[in-house]
Design a protein around this motif. Structure first.
Motif, short mmCIF file in Angstrom:
data_model
loop_
_atom_site.label_atom_id
_atom_site.label_comp_id
_atom_site.label_asym_id
_atom_site.label_seq_id
_atom_site.Cartn_x
_atom_site.Cartn_y
_atom_site.Cartn_z
N LYS A 35 -17.57 -13.74 16.76
CA LYS A 35 -16.55 -14.56 16.98
C LYS A 35 -15.68 -14.18 18.19
N TYR A 37 -12.39 -13.52 20.40
CA TYR A 37 -11.00 -13.30 20.37
C TYR A 37 -10.52 -12.67 21.62
N LYS A 38 -9.58 -13.12 22.21
CA LYS A 38 -9.55 -12.46 23.60
C LYS A 38 -9.18 -11.09 23.66
N HIS A 40 -10.45 -8.80 21.71
CA HIS A 40 -11.81 -8.02 21.49
C HIS A 40 -12.42 -7.47 22.78
#
Length: 96
Positions: A35, A37-38, A40
């Motif tokens: 997924k 997420y900015k 990561h």
């Protein structure tokens, strides 16, 4: 050969094949996730003739389960630790 020779590795990369948790507790940092997420670290395989993205995901899952990032890459003095993009890019792959 290093990971950067096979993949694009960067933060805020929604087009990546998967992501690594870059910031968090010792128990979460380096965990591969599917997924976006900015914050990561995104990893996108560019050399599909050499490496399959799903296989690389499981390589990182194995590294996480062996606590590779906890022991070698996690930095910080508080309970919040992080890994650097450059540390992920410099992971070495053996060729035969």
């Amino acid at each position: 050969m290093f990971l950067v020779d096979l993949c694009v590795v960067k933060v805020n990369f929604p087009e990546a094949d998967f992501w690594l948790i870059r910031l968090g507790s010792h128990n979460k940092v380096g965990m591969p996730v599917k997924k976006f997420y900015k914050e990561h670290i995104g990893i996108k395989v560019t050399r599909l003739d050499i490496l399959i993205p799903d296989y690389l995901f499981y390589v990182f899952l194995d590294l996480f389960n062996r606590k590779y990032f906890k022991n070698f890459c996690a930095q910080g003095t508080l309970s919040l630790v992080y890994i650097k993009v450059s540390q992920v890019e410099r992971l070495k792959f053996e060729t035969s």
